[in-house]
Design an enzyme around this catalytic site. Structure first.
Site, PDB file in Angstrom:
ATOM      1  N   ASP A 143      -9.826   5.287  -0.570  1.00 38.38           N
ATOM      2  CA  ASP A 143      -8.603   5.625  -1.367  1.00 38.38           C
ATOM      3  C   ASP A 143      -9.172   6.165  -2.665  1.00 38.38           C
ATOM      4  OD1 ASP A 143      -9.280   3.453  -3.131  1.00 38.38           O
ATOM      5  OD2 ASP A 143      -7.317   2.814  -3.296  1.00 38.38           O
ATOM      6  N   GLU A 182       0.858  -1.203  -0.128  1.00 38.04           N
ATOM      7  CA  GLU A 182      -0.024   0.094   0.006  1.00 38.04           C
ATOM      8  C   GLU A 182       0.993   1.346   0.040  1.00 38.04           C
ATOM      9  OE1 GLU A 182      -3.101   0.248  -0.797  1.00 38.04           O
ATOM     10  OE2 GLU A 182      -3.549  -1.809  -0.420  1.00 38.04           O
ATOM     11  N   TYR A 208      -6.042   5.829   5.501  1.00 39.73           N
ATOM     12  CA  TYR A 208      -6.265   4.805   4.532  1.00 39.73           C
ATOM     13  C   TYR A 208      -5.340   3.782   4.775  1.00 39.73           C
ATOM     14  CZ  TYR A 208      -5.610   2.247   0.453  1.00 39.73           C
ATOM     15  OH  TYR A 208      -5.223   0.996  -0.189  1.00 39.73           O
TER      16      TYR A 208
END
Length: 415
Positions: free
Chosen positions: A162, A60, A144
């Protein structure tokens, strides 16, 4: 107080929420991409021994501002080199920057390592397990990323928002206000937390992101392949116009709805579902010019070597290596640019450098997210050695192969 958004923009029907979850997860099970970070299952994280570095965390962070196709190779090399939190914590920043070189936004790698060091040194090697603790305790982990790690790695039923999720949710509920505004973002987080499947939160969040990445794409979305199109108000409006059972979003009953498009930007039938989301216009990147000098000498076995210096430990491209460079004022004449670079090199090396000895090579343009950077490139061949003032930036001579193996930016590789 601003009026609350009407039910038209929310997910208030439990039966619809349940159906949407089921349809999306069934599609994900059939159609998800085979990505390397999805191979690490939750059970692997709980195995005894050195704490494994959560795959979702690394992926991520790398995927922020970077496409999946680019990330895969970097991710595989990273996880092979540092599979555990302890291994990453023991690495040097130089090693991190070398592996990250070319991926951009270099502070991401630095913060990832800082967080790993904190887990090992202050948290006894145990990763925080909730989104709240992840965001509070780990540097570089925002809302996030915390939600992604907590749901995918540790099974917490928390949503994520996102860019892909923003697009999907705005289309599902015809949210036409500025999708980057705090008020809209807060509403989208509320929606994501309502929708997330309680039994498979990690898979659901990945499915929602996957949908935005592969089907509900920014341009030319594949609505015919969408597993949740029957829940999508933008798709209904495109298909049916204004059917009575589904009131138009402009008829939502609140004249000052905080989630509707502005009255000055009505629905454009030629755009269909791509009416959503809507964003405020971005500021254009600022223009910068930098003089860069490639200093070359003959090294061992008469092979050319090049001098590189290390950038400061903070700011743009922090800690990376580059050819000696000097920011320039805009609109300088070439002769003046050459003189300023010569003065800079002279002060740096401690012996005279004539401006006319600098050979102009050309210009290299590199676009950062917020900067349109032009490098004005010169070269200078040296007959002897150069030992810059040790009080200045660290420097070293490298061969071409060593240069490409060093922590240098894509811009410097262009140079």
């Amino acid at each position: 107080a601003p009026a609350p958004p009407p039910a038209r923009h929310l997910f208030g029907d439990p039966a619809e929420v349940e159906a949407l979850r089921g349809n999306l997860l069934a599609w994900y099970d059939r159609c998800k991409r085979d990505l390397p970070w999805r191979a690490l299952v939750r059970g692997d994280i709980e195995k005894p021994g050195p704490a494994l570095l959560p795959a979702v965390w690394v992926s991520e962070i790398m995927l922020q501002q970077t496409q999946v196709a680019t990330v895969i190779d970097y991710y595989n090399r990273w996880m092979q080199k540092w599979p555990t939190l302890q291994a990453l914590a023991q690495a040097s920043l130089e090693e991190v920057n070398e592996l990250w070189a070319g991926l951009g936004y270099y502070s991401r790698g630095k913060r990832l390592q800082e967080a790993a060091r904190k887990v090992v040194s202050e948290l006894a090697g145990r990763m925080p397990r909730t989104a709240e603790d992840l965001q509070k305790l780990l540097p570089g982990v925002g809302r996030y990323t915390a939600g992604a790690i907590a749901s995918i790695a540790y099974g917490q039923a928390t949503g994520v928002v996102d860019g892909n999720v923003i697009r999907v949710l705005c289309r599902l509920r015809c949210i036409g206000a500025d999708s980057g505004s705090p008020a809209v973002i807060d509403r989208l987080w509320d929606m994501a937390n309502v929708l997330v499947d309680r039994s498979r939160p990690g898979d659901f969040n990945q499915a929602l992101m996957e949908l935005g990445a592969t089907v509900c794409v920014p341009k030319s979305p594949l609505c015919g392949e969408c597993p949740v199109k029957q829940h999508c108000q933008a798709w209904r409006r495109k298909l049916f116009g204004k059917p009575a059972p589904v009131p138009d979003v402009e008829d939502c009953g609140v004249g000052d709805c905080p989630l509707c498009p502005p009255a000055t930007e009505p629905w454009d039938s030629s755009l269909g579902v791509t009416n959503f989301p809507r964003k405020a216009a971005k500021k254009p990147p600022r223009a910068m010019r930098t003089a860069t000098c490639v200093l070359e000498r003959r090294g061992c076995h008469d092979a050319p070597e090049y001098l590189i210096v290390q950038r400061p430990s903070s700011g743009l491209l922090a800690g990376l290596w580059e050819f000696p460079s000097l920011p320039l004022a805009q609109d300088l004449q070439e002769e003046k640019e050459r003189e300023e670079l010569a003065d800079h090199l002279q002060a740096w090396m401690g012996w005279p450098v004539a401006a006319k000895s600098l050979q102009f090579i050309g210009e290299v343009i590199h676009i950062f997210s917020h900067i349109h950077q032009t490098y004005v490139v010169y070269s200078l061949h040296l007959d002897g050695d150069v030992t810059p003032d040790p009080a200045l930036s660290p420097s070293r001579w490298v061969t071409e192969d060593e240069f490409h193996a060093s922590a240098v930016s894509t811009a410097m590789k262009k140079v």
